[in-house]
Design a protein around this motif. Structure first.
Motif, PDB file in Angstrom:
ATOM      1  N   PHE A  17       0.832  -1.201   0.000  1.00 24.52           N
ATOM      2  CA  PHE A  17       0.000   0.000   0.000  1.00 24.52           C
ATOM      3  C   PHE A  17       0.870   1.256   0.000  1.00 24.52           C
ATOM      4  CE2 PHE A  17      -2.214   3.412   2.296  1.00 24.52           C
ATOM      5  CZ  PHE A  17      -3.304   3.567   1.457  1.00 24.52           C
ATOM      6  N   PRO A  38      -7.769  14.671   7.008  1.00 19.97           N
ATOM      7  CA  PRO A  38      -8.629  13.680   7.658  1.00 19.97           C
ATOM      8  C   PRO A  38      -7.849  12.416   7.988  1.00 19.97           C
ATOM      9  CG  PRO A  38      -9.103  13.831   5.304  1.00 19.97           C
ATOM     10  CD  PRO A  38      -8.121  14.907   5.605  1.00 19.97           C
ATOM     11  N   GLY A  40      -6.217   8.985   7.965  1.00 21.66           N
ATOM     12  CA  GLY A  40      -5.815   8.142   6.845  1.00 21.66           C
ATOM     13  C   GLY A  40      -5.096   8.878   5.725  1.00 21.66           C
ATOM     14  N   CYS A  41      -4.904  10.212   5.866  1.00 23.31           N
ATOM     15  CA  CYS A  41      -4.274  10.968   4.775  1.00 23.31           C
ATOM     16  C   CYS A  41      -2.756  10.854   4.815  1.00 23.31           C
ATOM     17  CB  CYS A  41      -4.700  12.422   4.804  1.00 23.31           C
ATOM     18  SG  CYS A  41      -3.961  13.368   6.143  1.00 23.31           S
ATOM     19  N   LYS A  43      -0.672  11.656   7.590  1.00 22.03           N
ATOM     20  CA  LYS A  43       0.018  12.640   8.428  1.00 22.03           C
ATOM     21  C   LYS A  43       1.047  11.948   9.316  1.00 22.03           C
ATOM     22  CE  LYS A  43      -3.860  13.630  10.595  1.00 22.03           C
ATOM     23  NZ  LYS A  43      -4.846  12.818   9.892  1.00 22.03           N
ATOM     24  N   THR A  45       2.288   8.883   9.152  1.00 20.29           N
ATOM     25  CA  THR A  45       3.331   8.200   8.388  1.00 20.29           C
ATOM     26  C   THR A  45       4.428   9.197   8.016  1.00 20.29           C
ATOM     27  OG1 THR A  45       1.680   6.681   7.497  1.00 20.29           O
ATOM     28  CG2 THR A  45       3.772   6.807   6.327  1.00 20.29           C
TER      29      THR A  45
HETATM   30  P1  ADP Z   1      -3.189   9.559   9.447  1.00 19.37           P
HETATM   31  O1  ADP Z   1      -2.094   9.816  10.430  1.00 19.37           O
HETATM   32  O2  ADP Z   1      -3.356  10.706   8.489  1.00 19.37           O
HETATM   33  O3  ADP Z   1      -4.488   9.167  10.052  1.00 19.37           O
HETATM   34  P2  ADP Z   1      -1.602   7.255   8.724  1.00 19.37           P
HETATM   35  O4  ADP Z   1      -0.294   7.854   8.369  1.00 19.37           O
HETATM   36  O5  ADP Z   1      -1.737   6.615  10.053  1.00 19.37           O
HETATM   37  O6  ADP Z   1      -2.745   8.347   8.504  1.00 19.37           O
HETATM   38  O7  ADP Z   1      -2.004   6.178   7.613  1.00 19.37           O
HETATM   39  C1  ADP Z   1      -1.984   6.503   6.235  1.00 19.37           C
HETATM   40  C2  ADP Z   1      -2.453   5.302   5.437  1.00 19.37           C
HETATM   41  O8  ADP Z   1      -1.505   4.251   5.563  1.00 19.37           O
HETATM   42  C3  ADP Z   1      -3.770   4.734   5.917  1.00 19.37           C
HETATM   43  O9  ADP Z   1      -4.508   4.328   4.802  1.00 19.37           O
HETATM   44  C4  ADP Z   1      -3.357   3.554   6.760  1.00 19.37           C
HETATM   45  O10 ADP Z   1      -4.360   2.548   6.764  1.00 19.37           O
HETATM   46  C5  ADP Z   1      -2.115   3.087   6.062  1.00 19.37           C
HETATM   47  N1  ADP Z   1      -1.166   2.407   6.971  1.00 19.37           N
HETATM   48  C6  ADP Z   1      -0.677   2.887   8.137  1.00 19.37           C
HETATM   49  N2  ADP Z   1       0.173   2.010   8.703  1.00 19.37           N
HETATM   50  C7  ADP Z   1       0.224   0.945   7.876  1.00 19.37           C
HETATM   51  C8  ADP Z   1       0.948  -0.311   7.885  1.00 19.37           C
HETATM   52  N3  ADP Z   1       1.787  -0.607   8.875  1.00 19.37           N
HETATM   53  N4  ADP Z   1       0.741  -1.155   6.851  1.00 19.37           N
HETATM   54  C9  ADP Z   1      -0.077  -0.840   5.828  1.00 19.37           C
HETATM   55  N5  ADP Z   1      -0.768   0.297   5.751  1.00 19.37           N
HETATM   56  C10 ADP Z   1      -0.628   1.195   6.757  1.00 19.37           C
END
Ligand code: ADP
Length: 375
Positions: A17, A38, A40-41, A43, A45
């Motif tokens: 992903f 929002p 899942g954007c 942030k 990561t």
């Molecule tokens: P936010 O902080 O904006 O809510 P994240 O950075 O937590 O968003 O997540 C961004 C996207 O990456 C989301 O779609 C989440 O489901 C996906 N994601 C986060 N961690 C993992 C992981 N370890 N493996 C696969 N996908 C992930």
């Protein structure tokens, strides 16, 4: 100097992903940058790649004059505050503050002076001998911020640090963190700050600039004022501002040689600037956007507008009312000062009222690209 730079930064998780799609961002030395969007954007990561808690799949992260892609978190000159500020439960506030410094084997006297300095800035002096369970949520979060300050980092990272606090505490912590940033700047030790939140109010009130993200892409980076008044696209327009901008599908038509917006049964005249900017969109589908405070309502038709709707709901905010009008199949939010709203509301709901827009303040978006074509 500790500017932070993302160059074509990417994250692909091990399941394939792609969370971050090659973003570019330059955060100035000493700047308070909020990353908002929002859930899942991406942030978190993005912030975690900056912190070194998540591997980087492509592009680079620079802090100051170094590329830090392969540096361990502790070598990056950063300190991070999380939503779940896990304080060590068996240590006093003083010990919690000193813990990181002890690990880095600083001389005892220096540890003491840095801890005392942080305690003073965050007004923790009275709490120094308490255990975490003897602290309120707000106090515990202040200790968590203190633990970051004592490290004297070049860059502060905050990941939704206030989400666990109630509304009132959130508001006071917001001010505290902003003041802290200003205080450090004034004292000549500015710390670049990157602050992640999903809350647009936090973003608007704290950021020197705000980076709005959607699904791993940057939608706009700008000052709070510019994001509010000049959103580059429909996503930013809808995300920034509460209550939200009213955005309604419409069409641009030409009438007597001038462009107009055809929305529901109404046509709205465009000003000279809008005429020019939108010239090539004649007969095309657009979205018409207007913020709730740029709508006036009245029991009588206005000279320039006979548009009307049904008053279906009101919310009393004290100094103003949010009044919801049903216009055909669309519900439109209006923000009306109390003294104007009250006499109308007293006559009861489900009545016909007239409205008009401050067309200078409207936005027009390309229906396909969702870009703002009226700026
Ligand atoms: P936010 O902080 O904006 O809510 P994240 O950075 O937590 O968003 O997540 C961004 C996207 O990456 C989301 O779609 C989440 O489901 C996906 N994601 C986060 N961690 C993992 C992981 N370890 N493996 C696969 N996908 C992930």
């Amino acid at each position: 100097m500790a500017e932070v730079i993302f160059n074509k930064l990417q994250k692909v998780y091990s399941n394939g992903f792609q969370a971050v799609h090659g973003i570019d961002l330059k955060i100035e030395d000493g700047e308070f940058m909020v990353i908002v969007g929002p859930s899942g954007c991406a942030k978190s990561t993005t912030l975690r790649m900056l912190a070194g808690l998540e591997t980087i799949s492509g592009g680079e992260v620079r802090i100051g004059d170094r590329v830090v892609n392969n540096l361990a978190p502790k070598s990056r000159g950063i300190a991070m505050v999380f939503q779940n500020y896990a304080l060590y439960p068996h240590m006093t506030v003083r010990e919690n503050l000193a813990f990181g410094l002890k690990l880095s084997k600083l001389p005892k006297q220096q540890i003491e002076s840095q801890v005392n300095e942080a305690a003073k800035i965050l007004e923790l002096d009275e709490l120094m001998d308490r255990l975490p369970r003897q602290l309120s949520g707000g106090q515990a979060q202040r200790v968590a911020v203190g633990r970051a300050i004592v490290k004297k980092p070049d860059v502060f990272l905050f990941d939704e640090p206030l989400s666990n606090l109630d509304a009132k505490l959130r508001a006071s912590m917001r001010i505290r963190i902003s003041d802290l940033h200003k205080q450090l700047k004034k004292s000549g030790k500015p710390a670049t700050t990157v602050y992640v939140t999903h809350d647009q109010t936090e973003a608007m009130t704290m950021g020197d600039r705000i980076c709005v993200m959607k699904l791993g892409h940057i939608m706009q980076v700008d000052t709070p004022d510019n994001l509010y008044h000049y959103p580059k696209n429909m996503f930013v327009a809808g995300f920034i501002g509460a209550p939200e901008m009213n955005i309604r599908p419409s069409k641009l038509i030409e009438k007597e040689g001038r462009l107009q917006i055809s929305v529901g049964n109404d046509t709205l005249a465009l000003n000279e600037r809008q005429q020019k900017r939108c010239a090539e969109y004649k007969d095309q589908d657009i979205f018409f956007g207007i913020r709730p405070e740029f709508i006036s309502i009245s029991d009588e038709p206005f000279a320039e507008s006979h548009s009307s709707g049904e008053m279906v709901r009101v919310e009393n905010m004290g100094h103003e009312f949010f009044i919801y009008l049903k216009v055909a199949d669309f519900e439109m939010t209006c923000r009306i000062p109390s003294d104007e709203a009250k006499p109308m509301i007293e006559k009861g709901l489900h009545r016909k009222v007239y409205f008009k827009f401050d067309m200078e303040k409207c936005h027009i978006f390309d229906a396909k690209t969702e870009q703002n074509i009226s700026l």
